[in-house]
Design a protein around this motif. Structure first.
Motif, PDB file in Angstrom:
ATOM      1  N   ASP A 185       0.846  -1.202   0.000  1.00 58.04           N
ATOM      2  CA  ASP A 185       0.000   0.000   0.000  1.00 58.04           C
ATOM      3  C   ASP A 185       0.873   1.241   0.000  1.00 58.04           C
ATOM      4  O   ASP A 185       1.390   1.647   1.040  1.00 58.04           O
ATOM      5  CB  ASP A 185      -0.921  -0.011   1.222  1.00 58.04           C
ATOM      6  CG  ASP A 185      -1.830   1.208   1.283  1.00 58.04           C
ATOM      7  OD1 ASP A 185      -1.964   1.896   0.262  1.00 58.04           O
ATOM      8  OD2 ASP A 185      -2.403   1.465   2.364  1.00 58.04           O
ATOM      9  N   SER A 233       0.259  -3.726  -4.417  1.00 48.57           N
ATOM     10  CA  SER A 233      -0.724  -4.814  -4.477  1.00 48.57           C
ATOM     11  C   SER A 233      -2.066  -4.441  -3.861  1.00 48.57           C
ATOM     12  O   SER A 233      -3.005  -5.246  -3.900  1.00 48.57           O
ATOM     13  CB  SER A 233      -0.175  -6.053  -3.765  1.00 48.57           C
ATOM     14  OG  SER A 233      -0.090  -5.828  -2.364  1.00 48.57           O
ATOM     15  N   ASP A 234      -2.158  -3.253  -3.265  1.00 47.05           N
ATOM     16  CA  ASP A 234      -3.398  -2.793  -2.639  1.00 47.05           C
ATOM     17  C   ASP A 234      -3.878  -3.794  -1.579  1.00 47.05           C
ATOM     18  O   ASP A 234      -5.078  -4.062  -1.464  1.00 47.05           O
ATOM     19  CB  ASP A 234      -4.482  -2.567  -3.691  1.00 47.05           C
ATOM     20  CG  ASP A 234      -5.619  -1.681  -3.184  1.00 47.05           C
ATOM     21  OD1 ASP A 234      -5.364  -0.884  -2.262  1.00 47.05           O
ATOM     22  OD2 ASP A 234      -6.736  -1.807  -3.695  1.00 47.05           O
ATOM     23  N   GLU A 235      -2.935  -4.340  -0.825  1.00 46.85           N
ATOM     24  CA  GLU A 235      -3.228  -5.291   0.256  1.00 46.85           C
ATOM     25  C   GLU A 235      -3.952  -6.551  -0.239  1.00 46.85           C
ATOM     26  O   GLU A 235      -4.638  -7.225   0.525  1.00 46.85           O
ATOM     27  CB  GLU A 235      -4.073  -4.628   1.365  1.00 46.85           C
ATOM     28  CG  GLU A 235      -3.363  -3.527   2.130  1.00 46.85           C
ATOM     29  CD  GLU A 235      -2.405  -4.053   3.189  1.00 46.85           C
ATOM     30  OE1 GLU A 235      -2.353  -5.286   3.403  1.00 46.85           O
ATOM     31  OE2 GLU A 235      -1.700  -3.223   3.804  1.00 46.85           O
ATOM     32  N   ASP A 236      -3.777  -6.878  -1.519  1.00 42.99           N
ATOM     33  CA  ASP A 236      -4.454  -8.033  -2.106  1.00 42.99           C
ATOM     34  C   ASP A 236      -3.434  -9.137  -2.363  1.00 42.99           C
ATOM     35  O   ASP A 236      -2.656  -9.067  -3.320  1.00 42.99           O
ATOM     36  CB  ASP A 236      -5.139  -7.623  -3.409  1.00 42.99           C
ATOM     37  CG  ASP A 236      -6.014  -8.733  -3.986  1.00 42.99           C
ATOM     38  OD1 ASP A 236      -5.913  -9.882  -3.522  1.00 42.99           O
ATOM     39  OD2 ASP A 236      -6.805  -8.436  -4.901  1.00 42.99           O
ATOM     40  N   ASP A 288      -3.843 -11.993  -3.547  1.00 47.02           N
ATOM     41  CA  ASP A 288      -4.103 -12.761  -4.764  1.00 47.02           C
ATOM     42  C   ASP A 288      -3.384 -12.201  -5.992  1.00 47.02           C
ATOM     43  O   ASP A 288      -3.199 -12.926  -6.976  1.00 47.02           O
ATOM     44  CB  ASP A 288      -5.608 -12.816  -5.043  1.00 47.02           C
ATOM     45  CG  ASP A 288      -6.366 -13.632  -4.001  1.00 47.02           C
ATOM     46  OD1 ASP A 288      -5.730 -14.492  -3.357  1.00 47.02           O
ATOM     47  OD2 ASP A 288      -7.576 -13.400  -3.825  1.00 47.02           O
ATOM     48  N   CYS A 347       0.815 -12.921   0.853  1.00 51.18           N
ATOM     49  CA  CYS A 347       0.456 -14.271   0.442  1.00 51.18           C
ATOM     50  C   CYS A 347       1.130 -15.321   1.325  1.00 51.18           C
ATOM     51  O   CYS A 347       2.070 -15.025   2.062  1.00 51.18           O
ATOM     52  CB  CYS A 347       0.808 -14.502  -1.030  1.00 51.18           C
ATOM     53  SG  CYS A 347       2.547 -14.288  -1.431  1.00 51.18           S
ATOM     54  N   GLN A 407      -8.817  -3.617   9.429  1.00 54.17           N
ATOM     55  CA  GLN A 407      -8.071  -3.156   8.269  1.00 54.17           C
ATOM     56  C   GLN A 407      -6.974  -2.188   8.721  1.00 54.17           C
ATOM     57  O   GLN A 407      -7.196  -1.368   9.621  1.00 54.17           O
ATOM     58  CB  GLN A 407      -9.002  -2.470   7.271  1.00 54.17           C
ATOM     59  CG  GLN A 407      -9.926  -3.432   6.547  1.00 54.17           C
ATOM     60  CD  GLN A 407      -9.146  -4.436   5.723  1.00 54.17           C
ATOM     61  OE1 GLN A 407      -8.308  -4.062   4.895  1.00 54.17           O
ATOM     62  NE2 GLN A 407      -9.413  -5.723   5.937  1.00 54.17           N
TER      63      GLN A 407
END
Length: 334
Positions: free
Chosen positions: A68, A97-100, A102, A125, A218
Motif C-alpha cells: 500500500d 498490491s493494494d493489500e491483495d 491474490d 500471500c 483493516q
C-alpha cells in the motif's frame, strides 16, 4: 539532449567505438578511450543504461513490491529504496498490491520480467504461494521471512525486531499502572502483525497484564475508528494498535466520543510515521528505522546480483513516548 552521435562527432570516431569505449573500455585503445570519455564528459552525455542492459541481458533496474503506497510506512521505505538504488546507478520500478495477496504473484512476475532483481516488501500471500512466485527470481524480502525448504537456499530478508518492540510497549504500559490492555490487530496475513501479536501476548503474560484481543481490523485509519469503540467497550485503560494509521483512527474516534487521551485511555501505535507527531496528543509509538530498512534491503539485493548470498538482517526498534500515553486512571491500577 546530447546523443551518442554528438559524442562520436566530437571525438572523431564511429558510434560503435563510442559504445565500446563507454560499455567495454578494455576493448578500446587507451588514447581513443580517453578521447571518447573526455568528449562525453564535456558534452554532459549520459548513456542509456536500460538500452545497454537489454543488449547484455541486464536492465540495470530493480523492482519493489509493496502492499500500500498510500500508507506512509511504505512510502518512506520506497523513498529510501529509490534513493539508494539511484545512488548505485539503478532505476526502480514500483508496484502496489493494494493489500491483495491474490495479485502479488502476478505483480512479482511482471516486475521480474523488467528488472535484474526484486525487493518484496511485507507480502501478504502464504509461504507456498510466495515461494512459487519467487522461483528463479533474484529477490530480497523486507519484513518477511521465508524458511528454506530442504535442498533450497533461503531468500535473504531485512526486518525489524517486532518482538522487542512489543516488549517495550508492554513494559511502558505496565510501569504506568495499566493492568488491562486492549489489542487491535491488523490483517491476519501480515507477517509483522502476527509477530507483534505474539510479542504482546508473551510480554503481557510476563508482566501479569490482561490482554484483551479486540479482533483484526483493516490497517487503515478507518480500521482504527472501528477498533476504538471495541476498546472502550472492553474496559481496558490502554489500547495498542497494529500500526500508526490505526492508532490515529483510534485517537480521532476517542476524541469524537469525548474520551480523554491519555486521562481515560492510553493509545500506542507501531512504526512512527511522520503523522504521529501531527496530532494532539502526539502518538506514543514504536519507531521503526524505515529509511535504514530500505537502504539495507537494496544493499542485500545488490549483493545477490553480484553472486553473493548475504545473511538476513534484523534491525532494532525504539519506543518513542509522547502525549498519548499516561498513567492508568485512578482506581484502575492493581
Amino acid at each position: 539532449m546530447v546523443t551518442v552521435h554528438d559524442v562520436a562527432r566530437a571525438a572523431g570516431v564511429s558510434i560503435s567505438t563510442v559504445s565500446r569505449a563507454l560499455s567495454d573500455p578494455d576493448r578500446v585503445a587507451a588514447a581513443t578511450r580517453d578521447r571518447v570519455t573526455r568528449a562525453a564528459a564535456e558534452l554532459g552525455y549520459r548513456p542509456n543504461r536500460a538500452a545497454s542492459g537489454l543488449r547484455k541481458g541486464r536492465t540495470h533496474a530493480v523492482g519493489l513490491l509493496v502492499p500500500d503506497l498510500e500508507n506512509p510506512y511504505f512510502a518512506a521505505v520506497t523513498k529510501a529504496v529509490q534513493a539508494r538504488a539511484r545512488a548505485e546507478g539503478y532505476e526502480m520500478f514500483v508496484a502496489d498490491s493494494d493489500e491483495d495477496a491474490d495479485v502479488e504473484a502476478e505483480l512479482i512476475g511482471a516486475l521480474a520480467a523488467r528488472t535484474d532483481g526484486l525487493l518484496v516488501g511485507s507480502p501478504r500471500c502464504g509461504e507456498a504461494e510466495l515461494r512459487a512466485a519467487l522461483a528463479g527470481v533474484t529477490a530480497v524480502l523486507a519484513n518477511r521471512e521465508l524458511p528454506a525448504e530442504p535442498g533450497t537456499t533461503a531468500v535473504p530478508s531485512v526486518h525489524v525486531d517486532d518482538a522487542d518492540g512489543a516488549a517495550q510497549v508492554m513494559g511502558h504500559l505496565s510501569a504506568l499502572g495499566h493492568r488491562t490492555v486492549a489489542l487491535a490487530a491488523g490483517p491476519p496475513s501480515s507477517w509483522s502483525g502476527r509477530r507483534r501479536v505474539a510479542g504482546l501476548v508473551a510480554a503481557a503474560a510476563h508482566r501479569d497484564v490482561e490482554l484483551v484481543e479486540l479482533g483484526t481490523f483493516q490497517p487503515y485509519f478507518a480500521g482504527g475508528v472501528q477498533a476504538a469503540d471495541h476498546a472502550v467497550a472492553s474496559g481496558a485503560t490502554a489500547v495498542v494498535a497494529f500500526n500508526d494509521l490505526m492508532a490515529l483512527g483510534i485517537l480521532d474516534r476517542l476524541r469524537q466520543r469525548g474520551v480523554d487521551v491519555p486521562g481515560r485511555m492510553t493509545v500506542v501505535g507501531f512504526d512512527d510515521v511522520p503523522q504521529a507527531t501531527l496530532v494532539s496528543p502526539a502518538l506514543t509509538t514504536v519507531r521503526a528505522p524505515l529509511a535504514r530498512l530500505g537502504r539495507r534491503a537494496v544493499d542485500l539485493l545488490l549483493a545477490r546480483l553480484r553472486g553473493d548470498l548475504p545473511a538476513s538482517v534484523q534491525l532494532p526498534v525504539e519506543l518513542t513516548i509522547r502525549g498519548s500515553s499516561g498513567p492508568a486512571p485512578a482506581g484502575a491500577a492493581g
